[in-house]
Design a protein around this motif. Sequence first.
Motif, PDB file in Angstrom:
ATOM      1  N   TYR A  36      -3.998   6.448 -10.399  1.00 50.01           N
ATOM      2  CA  TYR A  36      -5.331   6.234  -9.842  1.00 50.01           C
ATOM      3  C   TYR A  36      -5.508   7.031  -8.558  1.00 50.01           C
ATOM      4  O   TYR A  36      -4.578   7.153  -7.757  1.00 50.01           O
ATOM      5  CB  TYR A  36      -5.551   4.758  -9.547  1.00 50.01           C
ATOM      6  CG  TYR A  36      -5.830   3.939 -10.786  1.00 50.01           C
ATOM      7  CD1 TYR A  36      -7.103   3.896 -11.319  1.00 50.01           C
ATOM      8  CD2 TYR A  36      -4.818   3.238 -11.416  1.00 50.01           C
ATOM      9  CE1 TYR A  36      -7.368   3.158 -12.458  1.00 50.01           C
ATOM     10  CE2 TYR A  36      -5.074   2.494 -12.546  1.00 50.01           C
ATOM     11  CZ  TYR A  36      -6.355   2.458 -13.069  1.00 50.01           C
ATOM     12  OH  TYR A  36      -6.606   1.731 -14.183  1.00 50.01           O
ATOM     13  N   THR A  37      -6.703   7.566  -8.337  1.00 47.77           N
ATOM     14  CA  THR A  37      -6.978   8.271  -7.095  1.00 47.77           C
ATOM     15  C   THR A  37      -7.363   7.271  -6.003  1.00 47.77           C
ATOM     16  O   THR A  37      -6.979   7.423  -4.845  1.00 47.77           O
ATOM     17  CB  THR A  37      -8.139   9.270  -7.290  1.00 47.77           C
ATOM     18  OG1 THR A  37      -8.081   9.772  -8.615  1.00 47.77           O
ATOM     19  CG2 THR A  37      -8.074  10.404  -6.310  1.00 47.77           C
ATOM     20  N   TYR A  38      -8.126   6.224  -6.385  1.00 51.15           N
ATOM     21  CA  TYR A  38      -8.593   5.243  -5.394  1.00 51.15           C
ATOM     22  C   TYR A  38      -7.535   4.169  -5.190  1.00 51.15           C
ATOM     23  O   TYR A  38      -7.062   3.550  -6.149  1.00 51.15           O
ATOM     24  CB  TYR A  38      -9.913   4.624  -5.878  1.00 51.15           C
ATOM     25  CG  TYR A  38     -10.568   3.744  -4.853  1.00 51.15           C
ATOM     26  CD1 TYR A  38     -10.574   4.100  -3.497  1.00 51.15           C
ATOM     27  CD2 TYR A  38     -11.188   2.559  -5.220  1.00 51.15           C
ATOM     28  CE1 TYR A  38     -11.173   3.295  -2.562  1.00 51.15           C
ATOM     29  CE2 TYR A  38     -11.797   1.753  -4.286  1.00 51.15           C
ATOM     30  CZ  TYR A  38     -11.781   2.120  -2.962  1.00 51.15           C
ATOM     31  OH  TYR A  38     -12.377   1.319  -2.026  1.00 51.15           O
ATOM     32  N   ASN A  39      -7.153   3.962  -3.910  1.00 47.46           N
ATOM     33  CA  ASN A  39      -6.033   3.078  -3.581  1.00 47.46           C
ATOM     34  C   ASN A  39      -6.235   1.631  -4.008  1.00 47.46           C
ATOM     35  O   ASN A  39      -5.262   0.912  -4.231  1.00 47.46           O
ATOM     36  CB  ASN A  39      -5.771   3.122  -2.073  1.00 47.46           C
ATOM     37  CG  ASN A  39      -5.086   4.396  -1.674  1.00 47.46           C
ATOM     38  OD1 ASN A  39      -4.415   5.014  -2.494  1.00 47.46           O
ATOM     39  ND2 ASN A  39      -5.266   4.831  -0.443  1.00 47.46           N
ATOM     40  N   ALA A  40      -7.493   1.178  -4.093  1.00 48.04           N
ATOM     41  CA  ALA A  40      -7.737  -0.235  -4.404  1.00 48.04           C
ATOM     42  C   ALA A  40      -7.254  -0.608  -5.798  1.00 48.04           C
ATOM     43  O   ALA A  40      -6.955  -1.762  -6.059  1.00 48.04           O
ATOM     44  CB  ALA A  40      -9.212  -0.554  -4.273  1.00 48.04           C
ATOM     45  N   TYR A  41      -7.181   0.377  -6.705  1.00 46.40           N
ATOM     46  CA  TYR A  41      -6.783   0.065  -8.074  1.00 46.40           C
ATOM     47  C   TYR A  41      -5.286   0.185  -8.286  1.00 46.40           C
ATOM     48  O   TYR A  41      -4.796  -0.039  -9.384  1.00 46.40           O
ATOM     49  CB  TYR A  41      -7.533   0.969  -9.059  1.00 46.40           C
ATOM     50  CG  TYR A  41      -8.996   0.675  -9.076  1.00 46.40           C
ATOM     51  CD1 TYR A  41      -9.452  -0.587  -9.433  1.00 46.40           C
ATOM     52  CD2 TYR A  41      -9.925   1.632  -8.701  1.00 46.40           C
ATOM     53  CE1 TYR A  41     -10.793  -0.886  -9.431  1.00 46.40           C
ATOM     54  CE2 TYR A  41     -11.273   1.343  -8.701  1.00 46.40           C
ATOM     55  CZ  TYR A  41     -11.705   0.084  -9.068  1.00 46.40           C
ATOM     56  OH  TYR A  41     -13.027  -0.219  -9.055  1.00 46.40           O
ATOM     57  N   LYS A  42      -4.551   0.572  -7.244  1.00 46.60           N
ATOM     58  CA  LYS A  42      -3.107   0.720  -7.405  1.00 46.60           C
ATOM     59  C   LYS A  42      -2.426  -0.635  -7.477  1.00 46.60           C
ATOM     60  O   LYS A  42      -2.981  -1.654  -7.064  1.00 46.60           O
ATOM     61  CB  LYS A  42      -2.544   1.541  -6.241  1.00 46.60           C
ATOM     62  CG  LYS A  42      -2.906   3.014  -6.428  1.00 46.60           C
ATOM     63  CD  LYS A  42      -2.309   3.896  -5.374  1.00 46.60           C
ATOM     64  CE  LYS A  42      -2.696   5.331  -5.689  1.00 46.60           C
ATOM     65  NZ  LYS A  42      -2.548   6.215  -4.569  1.00 46.60           N
ATOM     66  N   THR A  45      -1.916  -4.164  -4.687  1.00 47.54           N
ATOM     67  CA  THR A  45      -2.926  -4.182  -3.629  1.00 47.54           C
ATOM     68  C   THR A  45      -3.195  -5.611  -3.167  1.00 47.54           C
ATOM     69  O   THR A  45      -3.292  -5.872  -1.964  1.00 47.54           O
ATOM     70  CB  THR A  45      -4.236  -3.550  -4.126  1.00 47.54           C
ATOM     71  OG1 THR A  45      -3.929  -2.306  -4.721  1.00 47.54           O
ATOM     72  CG2 THR A  45      -5.206  -3.331  -2.989  1.00 47.54           C
ATOM     73  N   LYS A  48      -0.464  -6.922  -0.945  1.00 47.63           N
ATOM     74  CA  LYS A  48      -0.541  -6.302   0.385  1.00 47.63           C
ATOM     75  C   LYS A  48      -1.645  -6.941   1.215  1.00 47.63           C
ATOM     76  O   LYS A  48      -1.463  -7.203   2.402  1.00 47.63           O
ATOM     77  CB  LYS A  48      -0.810  -4.802   0.238  1.00 47.63           C
ATOM     78  CG  LYS A  48       0.433  -3.991  -0.056  1.00 47.63           C
ATOM     79  CD  LYS A  48       0.081  -2.533  -0.178  1.00 47.63           C
ATOM     80  CE  LYS A  48       1.208  -1.751  -0.839  1.00 47.63           C
ATOM     81  NZ  LYS A  48       0.726  -0.478  -1.393  1.00 47.63           N
ATOM     82  N   LEU A  66      -4.899   0.254   4.303  1.00 46.09           N
ATOM     83  CA  LEU A  66      -4.756   0.547   2.877  1.00 46.09           C
ATOM     84  C   LEU A  66      -5.675   1.676   2.420  1.00 46.09           C
ATOM     85  O   LEU A  66      -5.649   2.047   1.243  1.00 46.09           O
ATOM     86  CB  LEU A  66      -5.032  -0.712   2.046  1.00 46.09           C
ATOM     87  CG  LEU A  66      -4.129  -1.926   2.274  1.00 46.09           C
ATOM     88  CD1 LEU A  66      -4.557  -3.073   1.388  1.00 46.09           C
ATOM     89  CD2 LEU A  66      -2.673  -1.593   1.977  1.00 46.09           C
ATOM     90  N   THR A  67      -6.493   2.197   3.333  1.00 50.41           N
ATOM     91  CA  THR A  67      -7.528   3.197   3.028  1.00 50.41           C
ATOM     92  C   THR A  67      -8.357   2.835   1.784  1.00 50.41           C
ATOM     93  O   THR A  67      -8.468   3.606   0.848  1.00 50.41           O
ATOM     94  CB  THR A  67      -6.937   4.623   2.867  1.00 50.41           C
ATOM     95  OG1 THR A  67      -5.911   4.598   1.886  1.00 50.41           O
ATOM     96  CG2 THR A  67      -6.429   5.193   4.154  1.00 50.41           C
ATOM     97  N   ILE A  68      -8.905   1.613   1.837  1.00 50.91           N
ATOM     98  CA  ILE A  68      -9.907   1.219   0.849  1.00 50.91           C
ATOM     99  C   ILE A  68     -11.123   0.696   1.617  1.00 50.91           C
ATOM    100  O   ILE A  68     -11.017   0.434   2.815  1.00 50.91           O
ATOM    101  CB  ILE A  68      -9.370   0.141  -0.135  1.00 50.91           C
ATOM    102  CG1 ILE A  68      -8.855  -1.085   0.618  1.00 50.91           C
ATOM    103  CG2 ILE A  68      -8.259   0.701  -0.977  1.00 50.91           C
ATOM    104  CD1 ILE A  68      -8.246  -2.123  -0.287  1.00 50.91           C
TER     105      ILE A  68
END
Length: 233
Positions: A36-42, A45, A48, A66-68
């Motif tokens: 995933y490019t967007y951190n929220a879907y990793k 999450t 964390k 978390l850069t979301i």
Amino acid sequence: MNCKKCDSICIKNGFQTNGKQRYLCKYCNHNQQEVYTYNAYKKNTNEKIVKLIVNSCGIRDISRILTISKTTVISKTLKIAKSLQWPAFYETDQIYEADELSIKMKGMKYCYVSYIINRKTKFVISFCVGRRTNENMKNSIYQVLCLNPNRIYTDSLPNYKGLIPKEIHRARKYQTNTIERFHLSLRTHLKRLSRKTICFSKSIEMLEAVVNIYFWAFNTNQLYKKGKISLTL
Ligand SMILES: [Zn+2]
């Protein structure tokens, strides 16, 4: 590729609109991408977010770390709080302490978190967020009364007199020291509760979610230390 939720094998299932390969889990029917490019879907999450909340991070701090986006943090926090499963309590003949903690809301309004802890085991049995009315508080007190308590110590707030039976209720000075000390931990570990800062809560809903997560994490951590459960979300 293995599923991010249940770790079983996934099959290819067409492409996303951005051209990336989509996978479908055959076991839980969950569609996903490999990267995933967007951190929220990793992965992890949610874990964390919980760890950051109980270590004095506000919504904006979590969003930066978390850069979301902030709205994602808010919606995920509300979702986590709804899905939490509290441990069940079966103890009887214990001593409890009940007290409430005032919180500054947006626009200098005040709101209260009232909760009840077991003096010996330090578990938070129940809590409620909002104004100090009988209607609000009766549910959390009822949960403790179900456990057949030996005694409940409170401060001299008149609501308790009506809600707790006379035989087990005591309103004495210095008998709520354990819970007063717990207030201090709460104010240190939750950013929105700290005093003399510019941090505050905007909505009761968010405040309730964050307090719920904190108490849940505290209870499960206590159980984890005693080796009764494994720490999972
Ligand atoms: Zn799966």
